[in-house]
Scaffold this motif. Structure first.
Motif, mmCIF file in Angstrom:
data_model
loop_
_atom_site.group_PDB
_atom_site.id
_atom_site.type_symbol
_atom_site.label_atom_id
_atom_site.label_comp_id
_atom_site.label_asym_id
_atom_site.label_seq_id
_atom_site.Cartn_x
_atom_site.Cartn_y
_atom_site.Cartn_z
ATOM 1 N N TYR A 97 0.751 -1.817 -7.138
ATOM 2 C CA TYR A 97 0.405 -3.356 -6.926
ATOM 3 C C TYR A 97 -0.906 -3.310 -8.229
ATOM 4 O O TYR A 97 -0.050 -4.723 -9.174
ATOM 5 C CB TYR A 97 0.164 -4.001 -5.904
ATOM 6 N N ALA A 98 -1.395 -2.562 -8.602
ATOM 7 C CA ALA A 98 -2.406 -2.510 -9.340
ATOM 8 C C ALA A 98 -1.581 -2.918 -10.886
ATOM 9 O O ALA A 98 -2.248 -4.005 -11.103
ATOM 10 C CB ALA A 98 -3.335 -1.792 -9.238
ATOM 11 N N ILE A 137 -0.173 -6.890 -10.922
ATOM 12 C CA ILE A 137 -1.115 -8.145 -10.886
ATOM 13 C C ILE A 137 -1.169 -8.340 -12.552
ATOM 14 O O ILE A 137 -2.032 -8.674 -13.318
ATOM 15 C CB ILE A 137 -2.324 -8.318 -10.103
ATOM 16 N N GLY A 167 -7.575 -13.943 -5.621
ATOM 17 C CA GLY A 167 -6.564 -13.638 -4.562
ATOM 18 C C GLY A 167 -5.432 -12.574 -4.953
ATOM 19 O O GLY A 167 -5.780 -11.839 -4.101
ATOM 20 N N SER A 168 -5.217 -12.100 -5.969
ATOM 21 C CA SER A 168 -4.881 -11.094 -6.442
ATOM 22 C C SER A 168 -5.941 -9.406 -6.132
ATOM 23 O O SER A 168 -5.326 -8.434 -5.701
ATOM 24 C CB SER A 168 -4.248 -11.264 -7.562
ATOM 25 N N LEU A 169 -6.866 -10.067 -6.565
ATOM 26 C CA LEU A 169 -7.819 -8.920 -6.932
ATOM 27 C C LEU A 169 -7.972 -8.558 -5.433
ATOM 28 O O LEU A 169 -8.207 -7.502 -4.416
ATOM 29 C CB LEU A 169 -8.966 -9.083 -7.566
ATOM 30 N N ILE A 204 0.836 -1.201 0.363
ATOM 31 C CA ILE A 204 -0.155 -0.264 -0.122
ATOM 32 C C ILE A 204 0.466 1.025 -0.397
ATOM 33 O O ILE A 204 1.670 1.982 0.765
ATOM 34 C CB ILE A 204 -0.909 -0.055 0.811
ATOM 35 N N ILE A 258 -3.826 7.478 0.025
ATOM 36 C CA ILE A 258 -3.613 6.096 -0.099
ATOM 37 C C ILE A 258 -4.016 5.229 -0.911
ATOM 38 O O ILE A 258 -5.355 5.714 -1.795
ATOM 39 C CB ILE A 258 -4.070 4.724 1.238
ATOM 40 N N HIS A 259 -2.978 4.773 -1.995
ATOM 41 C CA HIS A 259 -3.802 4.142 -3.528
ATOM 42 C C HIS A 259 -2.199 2.110 -3.380
ATOM 43 O O HIS A 259 -1.823 2.377 -1.939
ATOM 44 C CB HIS A 259 -3.930 4.245 -4.254
ATOM 45 N N GLN A 260 -2.759 1.598 -4.116
ATOM 46 C CA GLN A 260 -1.775 0.423 -4.488
ATOM 47 C C GLN A 260 -1.765 0.356 -5.953
ATOM 48 O O GLN A 260 -1.368 -0.776 -7.002
ATOM 49 C CB GLN A 260 -2.968 -0.818 -3.874
ATOM 50 N N TYR A 312 -6.023 -8.557 -2.595
ATOM 51 C CA TYR A 312 -5.632 -8.130 -1.968
ATOM 52 C C TYR A 312 -5.390 -6.060 -2.555
ATOM 53 O O TYR A 312 -5.691 -5.473 -1.296
ATOM 54 C CB TYR A 312 -3.640 -8.129 -2.068
ATOM 55 N N LEU A 313 -6.577 -5.859 -2.964
ATOM 56 C CA LEU A 313 -6.606 -4.701 -3.903
ATOM 57 C C LEU A 313 -7.622 -4.388 -2.915
ATOM 58 O O LEU A 313 -7.570 -2.618 -3.194
ATOM 59 C CB LEU A 313 -6.326 -4.845 -5.561
ATOM 60 N N ARG A 336 1.676 -9.344 -14.296
ATOM 61 C CA ARG A 336 0.798 -11.020 -14.201
ATOM 62 C C ARG A 336 0.814 -11.799 -15.045
ATOM 63 O O ARG A 336 1.110 -12.986 -15.703
ATOM 64 C CB ARG A 336 1.091 -10.784 -12.384
ATOM 65 N N PHE A 337 -0.827 -10.826 -14.879
ATOM 66 C CA PHE A 337 -1.792 -12.038 -15.629
ATOM 67 C C PHE A 337 -2.167 -11.123 -17.146
ATOM 68 O O PHE A 337 -3.158 -11.351 -17.637
ATOM 69 C CB PHE A 337 -2.804 -11.889 -15.000
ATOM 70 N N HIS A 366 -8.067 -3.934 -0.242
ATOM 71 C CA HIS A 366 -7.417 -3.120 0.847
ATOM 72 C C HIS A 366 -7.573 -1.448 0.896
ATOM 73 O O HIS A 366 -7.565 -0.597 1.385
ATOM 74 C CB HIS A 366 -6.582 -2.930 1.271
ATOM 75 N N THR A 367 -7.496 -0.615 -0.506
ATOM 76 C CA THR A 367 -7.875 0.740 -0.981
ATOM 77 C C THR A 367 -8.511 0.743 -2.030
ATOM 78 O O THR A 367 -8.977 1.416 -2.145
ATOM 79 C CB THR A 367 -6.154 1.182 -0.995
#
Lengths: 138, 226
Positions: free
Chosen positions: A109-110, A113, B11-13, A93, A104-106, B15-16, A116-117, B18-19
């Motif tokens: 991480y976004a 993923i 699973g990956s989504l 985060i 706050i943001h991700q 975790y997302l 990744r996919f 959270h925000t």
């Protein structure tokens, strides 16, 4: 066979030993462990100081900057620490401080993923769920 | 269709979330099909990924200048799961204009009426409200304050305020009367709010673009300015 004097990193006892150590240090510093959330310690003598503990990562916040610095010095004397400064990244985060407060943001991480996919180049859409189709088990 | 791929995406989504309260419902929806996913479930999962791709610049701003008032919203979608007819319940807690605590999940039992579904939803929300209150009081950030809880079912509000057992509500499990207890203790105040102002609605069902965007803004989610 040897008897261990101290808990070793990687052993199942290590976590408990660490928690005991950090707990006694914080208590000695005047903190009180929160009953409702065990990862939070609070000290409220002259100024408020709140510590969020996640295993060996700490987020510190408080109402007085000098006292926060002082606490940091005490921590450094006792423990070897790194990467201290404003909170920017924690468990995937991201935090940004600006003039209004905190954001706050991700985003990272976004992106990770999507990569990744293999969907970095997919066509964006404005809502996450289709209203016309009902999902069923089969 | 590769079930492993589906599970990895879910699973990956997760975790997302959270925000990102805006995808909490969608992720909850696809999570129900972890056991035997089909192609249509994978399409739904990929749709969320496409949504994430288009909205990755969104974030939540917590402003220090706004009022620190805490308000809880709770909502339901009666028999929202079309397989087992259980309702979907959600809550959102707002501090000023920003969401800071939220949840979207399926109720553990089948509700016989929409009023009952809302009552159960509000009771779940009351548990979270109580915890937030206790934590903030322990940190001395608030005094003993009454928290406001907004729901959009008038009959559920009546049920929470008055100690009555109608024919249609006498079967409600004891644990859900925690809500009534909290209201009678003066810890919670339940207030009516119009359906289109019900922020938690976004976390209980699929919405059309216009109302989705409206409620998303209400959650405090905005596109980063830079």
């Amino acid at each position: 066979m040897y008897k261990l004097d101290k808990a070793l990193y990687g052993l199942k006892q290590a976590l408990r030993a660490w928690d005991k150590k950090i707990n006694s240090f914080l208590v000695q510093q005047g903190f009180i462990k929160c009953v409702n959330e065990h990862g939070i310690y609070c000290r409220d003598i002259t100024n408020k100081l709140i510590v969020c503990l996640y295993v060996d990562v700490m987020i510190v916040t408080g109402s007085n900057e000098a006292e926060m610095k002082d606490f940091k010095m005490n921590m450094m004397k006792k423990f070897e620490m790194s990467n201290m400064g404003n909170l920017t990244y924690f468990l995937g985060i991201e935090f940004e401080m600006n003039s209004q407060g905190v954001v706050i943001h991700q985003r990272k991480y976004a992106q990770d993923i999507l990569k990744r996919f293999d969907m970095l180049n997919c066509k964006p859409i404005s809502t996450p769920v289709d209203t016309s189709e009902i999902l069923l088990e089969k | 269709m590769d079930p492993t791929l589906f599970k990895q995406i879910v699973g990956s989504l997760r975790y997302l979330c959270h925000t990102r309260p805006d995808i909490a419902y969608g992720v909850g929806l696809i999570s129900r099909y972890m056991v035997k996913p089909t192609t249509s479930h994978l399409v739904a999962a990929k749709r969320i990924m496409r949504y994430v791709k288009g909205t990755s610049s969104y974030d939540i701003q917590y402003s220090k200048n706004q009022s620190g008032e805490l308000i809880g919203y709770s909502d339901y979608d009666w028999s929202g799961d079309k397989d087992d007819k259980k309702s979907i319940v959600a809550y959102v807690f707002m501090i000023g204009n920003a969401a800071f605590s939220w949840s979207s999940k399926k109720e553990s039992i089948v509700a016989l009426s929409s009023c009952e579904a809302d009552y159960i939803a509000a009771s779940m929300t009351a548990c979270q409200a109580q915890w937030i209150n206790m934590l903030l009081m322990e940190l001395k950030l608030i005094k003993n304050e009454k928290m406001e809880l907004r729901i959009d079912s008038k009959s559920a509000i009546d049920l929470a305020k008055h100690l009555v057992a109608h024919g249609r509500s006498k079967h409600i499990e004891t644990k859900f009367h925690f809500l009534r207890d909290q209201v009678n203790n003066g810890k919670l105040e339940v207030k009516y709010c119009k359906t289109d102002e019900q922020i938690a609605d976004l976390l209980t069902k699929p919405l059309k673009s216009s109302s989705f965007l409206y409620l998303k803004k209400k959650l405090g989610m905005a596109e980063a300015s830079n």
